[in-house]
Write an enzyme that holds these catalytic residues in place. Structure first.
Site, PDB file in Angstrom:
ATOM      1  N   TYR A 144       0.868  -1.191   0.000  1.00 30.30           N
ATOM      2  CA  TYR A 144       0.000   0.000   0.000  1.00 30.30           C
ATOM      3  C   TYR A 144       0.901   1.236   0.000  1.00 30.30           C
ATOM      4  O   TYR A 144       1.520   1.581   1.008  1.00 30.30           O
ATOM      5  CB  TYR A 144      -0.900   0.026   1.232  1.00 30.30           C
ATOM      6  N   LEU A 146     -18.306  -1.181   1.881  1.00 29.45           N
ATOM      7  CA  LEU A 146     -18.966   0.008   1.318  1.00 29.45           C
ATOM      8  C   LEU A 146     -18.822   0.037  -0.207  1.00 29.45           C
ATOM      9  O   LEU A 146     -18.951   1.092  -0.831  1.00 29.45           O
ATOM     10  CB  LEU A 146     -18.377   1.275   1.945  1.00 29.45           C
ATOM     11  N   GLY A 147     -18.543  -1.123  -0.772  1.00 36.25           N
ATOM     12  CA  GLY A 147     -18.396  -1.196  -2.224  1.00 36.25           C
ATOM     13  C   GLY A 147     -17.340  -0.228  -2.731  1.00 36.25           C
ATOM     14  O   GLY A 147     -17.456   0.322  -3.816  1.00 36.25           O
ATOM     15  N   ARG A 148     -16.276  -0.034  -1.907  1.00 36.18           N
ATOM     16  CA  ARG A 148     -15.174   0.886  -2.232  1.00 36.18           C
ATOM     17  C   ARG A 148     -15.669   2.317  -2.394  1.00 36.18           C
ATOM     18  O   ARG A 148     -15.073   3.114  -3.111  1.00 36.18           O
ATOM     19  CB  ARG A 148     -14.446   0.437  -3.508  1.00 36.18           C
ATOM     20  N   GLY A 149     -16.778   2.602  -1.774  1.00 37.83           N
ATOM     21  CA  GLY A 149     -17.285   3.972  -1.822  1.00 37.83           C
ATOM     22  C   GLY A 149     -18.630   4.071  -2.527  1.00 37.83           C
ATOM     23  O   GLY A 149     -19.395   4.994  -2.283  1.00 37.83           O
ATOM     24  N   SER A 200     -21.400   4.139  -0.144  1.00 35.26           N
ATOM     25  CA  SER A 200     -21.232   5.133   0.913  1.00 35.26           C
ATOM     26  C   SER A 200     -22.202   6.284   0.769  1.00 35.26           C
ATOM     27  O   SER A 200     -22.443   7.026   1.705  1.00 35.26           O
ATOM     28  CB  SER A 200     -19.807   5.688   0.863  1.00 35.26           C
TER      29      SER A 200
HETATM   30  N1  NAP Z   1      -7.497  -8.247   0.984  1.00 37.34           N
HETATM   31  C1  NAP Z   1      -7.671  -7.492  -0.069  1.00 37.34           C
HETATM   32  O1  NAP Z   1      -7.495  -7.926  -1.209  1.00 37.34           O
HETATM   33  C2  NAP Z   1      -8.115  -6.060   0.107  1.00 37.34           C
HETATM   34  C3  NAP Z   1      -8.463  -5.307  -1.013  1.00 37.34           C
HETATM   35  C4  NAP Z   1      -8.876  -4.001  -0.828  1.00 37.34           C
HETATM   36  C5  NAP Z   1      -8.949  -3.467   0.440  1.00 37.34           C
HETATM   37  N2  NAP Z   1      -8.587  -4.207   1.530  1.00 37.34           N
HETATM   38  C6  NAP Z   1      -8.629  -3.648   2.900  1.00 37.34           C
HETATM   39  O2  NAP Z   1      -9.947  -3.275   3.209  1.00 37.34           O
HETATM   40  C7  NAP Z   1      -9.999  -1.904   3.584  1.00 37.34           C
HETATM   41  C8  NAP Z   1     -11.325  -1.292   3.152  1.00 37.34           C
HETATM   42  O3  NAP Z   1     -11.456  -1.421   1.756  1.00 37.34           O
HETATM   43  P1  NAP Z   1     -11.838  -0.248   0.791  1.00 37.34           P
HETATM   44  O4  NAP Z   1     -11.336   1.034   1.346  1.00 37.34           O
HETATM   45  O5  NAP Z   1     -11.434  -0.645  -0.558  1.00 37.34           O
HETATM   46  O6  NAP Z   1     -13.404  -0.294   0.748  1.00 37.34           O
HETATM   47  P2  NAP Z   1     -14.634   0.368   1.481  1.00 37.34           P
HETATM   48  O7  NAP Z   1     -14.425   0.459   2.936  1.00 37.34           O
HETATM   49  O8  NAP Z   1     -15.800  -0.377   0.947  1.00 37.34           O
HETATM   50  O9  NAP Z   1     -14.719   1.808   0.811  1.00 37.34           O
HETATM   51  C9  NAP Z   1     -13.980   2.922   1.160  1.00 37.34           C
HETATM   52  C10 NAP Z   1     -14.744   4.122   0.587  1.00 37.34           C
HETATM   53  O10 NAP Z   1     -15.903   4.311   1.380  1.00 37.34           O
HETATM   54  C11 NAP Z   1     -15.930   5.632   1.868  1.00 37.34           C
HETATM   55  N3  NAP Z   1     -16.343   5.608   3.281  1.00 37.34           N
HETATM   56  C12 NAP Z   1     -15.659   5.093   4.334  1.00 37.34           C
HETATM   57  N4  NAP Z   1     -16.375   5.240   5.463  1.00 37.34           N
HETATM   58  C13 NAP Z   1     -17.504   5.850   5.124  1.00 37.34           C
HETATM   59  C14 NAP Z   1     -18.633   6.264   5.839  1.00 37.34           C
HETATM   60  N5  NAP Z   1     -18.762   6.085   7.114  1.00 37.34           N
HETATM   61  N6  NAP Z   1     -19.612   6.848   5.199  1.00 37.34           N
HETATM   62  C15 NAP Z   1     -19.527   7.045   3.900  1.00 37.34           C
HETATM   63  N7  NAP Z   1     -18.471   6.677   3.146  1.00 37.34           N
HETATM   64  C16 NAP Z   1     -17.485   6.084   3.747  1.00 37.34           C
HETATM   65  C17 NAP Z   1     -14.560   6.199   1.752  1.00 37.34           C
HETATM   66  O11 NAP Z   1     -14.753   7.578   1.586  1.00 37.34           O
HETATM   67  P3  NAP Z   1     -13.634   8.644   1.228  1.00 37.34           P
HETATM   68  O12 NAP Z   1     -13.427   8.495  -0.263  1.00 37.34           O
HETATM   69  O13 NAP Z   1     -14.227   9.930   1.635  1.00 37.34           O
HETATM   70  O14 NAP Z   1     -12.404   8.274   1.966  1.00 37.34           O
HETATM   71  C18 NAP Z   1     -13.990   5.451   0.577  1.00 37.34           C
HETATM   72  O15 NAP Z   1     -14.334   6.098  -0.630  1.00 37.34           O
HETATM   73  C19 NAP Z   1      -8.771  -1.275   2.923  1.00 37.34           C
HETATM   74  O16 NAP Z   1      -8.360  -0.106   3.586  1.00 37.34           O
HETATM   75  C20 NAP Z   1      -7.784  -2.394   3.048  1.00 37.34           C
HETATM   76  O17 NAP Z   1      -7.202  -2.373   4.342  1.00 37.34           O
HETATM   77  C21 NAP Z   1      -8.195  -5.510   1.372  1.00 37.34           C
END
Ligand code: NAP
Length: 328
Positions: free
Chosen positions: A56, A206-209, A212
């Site tokens: 990352y 959160l479907g990557r946003g 959200s």
């Molecule tokens: N194992 C794997 O292959 C893998 C792959 C991907 C991710 N991950 C892990 O999983 C974690 C989460 O994944 P992710 O970030 O891709 O997906 P996510 O949590 O589904 O989506 C993050 C997005 O949601 C928004 N968000 C977060 N909290 C919110 C809230 N309370 N209300 C509204 N919107 C909100 C963020 O907003 P903003 O844009 O404003 O920040 C960002 O755009 C990563 O940080 C990583 O540690 C693992």
């Protein structure tokens, strides 16, 4: 903060964990000071699971966490670290390296960048198809025996790989995408985890946003523009699903993000939801999500709003789909 135990052999952690990936540019620029403040606010609020990967931001994320966690009691949080992803200059992803010697090498770099003497859950980010999973898990087991790692984790593998890994050393959790938009785990993976007593750390809840309620199309610096679900042809269909979900959320008196997190957590008591918050505002919205109690009627309404398989577009760009253990 509610807690959950990852399977029958894993640690007890906060039911909502913090994913730090987007603090290192995965979704466009992130403010360093705000990222650090978000990690600290999460710990202050009772979050005990923090997830990162050595790739990352090419070590950036681990160095950021090191700064954010400095001075904290090492027993007050658990670090989940992914390794193995090969990345060249210009963020060119070029496969996996999960050979035993590489596991030891990656780990020593991570320990140094993080400034800690052990990692709590260590996991290959993807299956390296040129290395038997038994060899990779055997190398992590050696690191557990030496005191540098506490638990074995997996990420984005199929049910068969889970079984093979678990036979070498008990697996604490599988980290895998699971949300209203990505439900492939329900077929084989989740039943296998339940059978073997392995936890599930759900990411992308959160479907990557998308789920959200905040994501808007057209930001030039957003790498998600290359993701099929966010593409011009699919985004409006997927955002219409979010609108349907918002109507259920409004009736429940919560936000659509909180409902999406609560839905994942309601699928099994051994699921921990990782939330990718990079600001204190998003974190504050996410943390109370598990206070949203979902009845059978609520779950039916949610299913009607976002039926299984309703999302349009693959969950990763085509070049990455073959590295996943399950589909969409
Ligand atoms: N194992 C794997 O292959 C893998 C792959 C991907 C991710 N991950 C892990 O999983 C974690 C989460 O994944 P992710 O970030 O891709 O997906 P996510 O949590 O589904 O989506 C993050 C997005 O949601 C928004 N968000 C977060 N909290 C919110 C809230 N309370 N209300 C509204 N919107 C909100 C963020 O907003 P903003 O844009 O404003 O920040 C960002 O755009 C990563 O940080 C990583 O540690 C693992």
């Amino acid at each position: 903060m509610q807690t959950r135990t990852l399977g029958s052999t894993g640690p007890t952690v906060s039911a909502v964990g913090l994913g730090a990936m987007s603090m290192s540019g995965a979704y466009g620029p992130a403010d360093r000071g705000e990222s650090i403040a978000t990690v600290r606010a999460a710990l202050d609020a009772g979050v005990t699971l923090v997830d990162t990967g050595d790739f990352y931001g090419m070590g950036h994320n681990e160095l950021l966490l090191s700064e954010a966690l400095r001075g904290r009691d090492r027993d007050s949080y658990l670090l989940s670290v992914k390794f193995g992803q090969q990345v060249g200059p210009g963020m060119r992803f070029s496969g996996q390296d999960c050979r035993p010697a590489s596991v030891r090498n990656f780990l020593s770099y991570s320990l140094t960048r993080l400034g800690v003497d052990h990692v709590d859950i260590y996991r290959p980010a993807r299956l390296d198809r040129s290395v038997p999973i038994e060899d990779t898990i055997g190398a992590i087991k050696e690191m557990i025996d030496a005191g540098y790692v506490r638990y074995v984790g997996l990420s984005e593998v199929d049910a068969e790989t889970v079984r093979r890994a678990h036979a070498v050393h008990p697996v604490a959790d599988l980290q895998i995408e699971y949300s209203l938009l990505s439900r492939a785990v329900e077929a084989d993976v989740l039943p296998t985890l339940q059978e073997l007593g392995i936890g599930l750390t759900a990411y992308g809840v959160l479907g990557r946003g998308l789920l959200s309620g905040n994501w808007v199309p057209g930001r030039a610096d957003d790498p998600r523009n290359h993701s099929p679900r966010f593409s011009a042809e699919n985004a409006s269909h997927n955002l219409a699903l979010v609108d349907a979900l918002r109507r259920v959320a409004d009736a429940k008196g919560c936000t659509v993000a909180q409902l999406a997190i609560a839905w994942v957590a309601a699928q099994d008591p051994s699921i921990v939801a990782l939330v990718g918050a990079r600001t204190r505002q998003r974190l504050a919205e996410a943390l109370p999500a598990l206070d949203v109690k979902l009845s059978a009627d609520d779950l039916e309404e949610i299913e009607a709003a976002v039926p299984k398989g309703a999302a349009r577009g693959d969950r990763y760009p085509a070049a990455f789909m073959s590295s996943l253990g399950v589909g969409n």
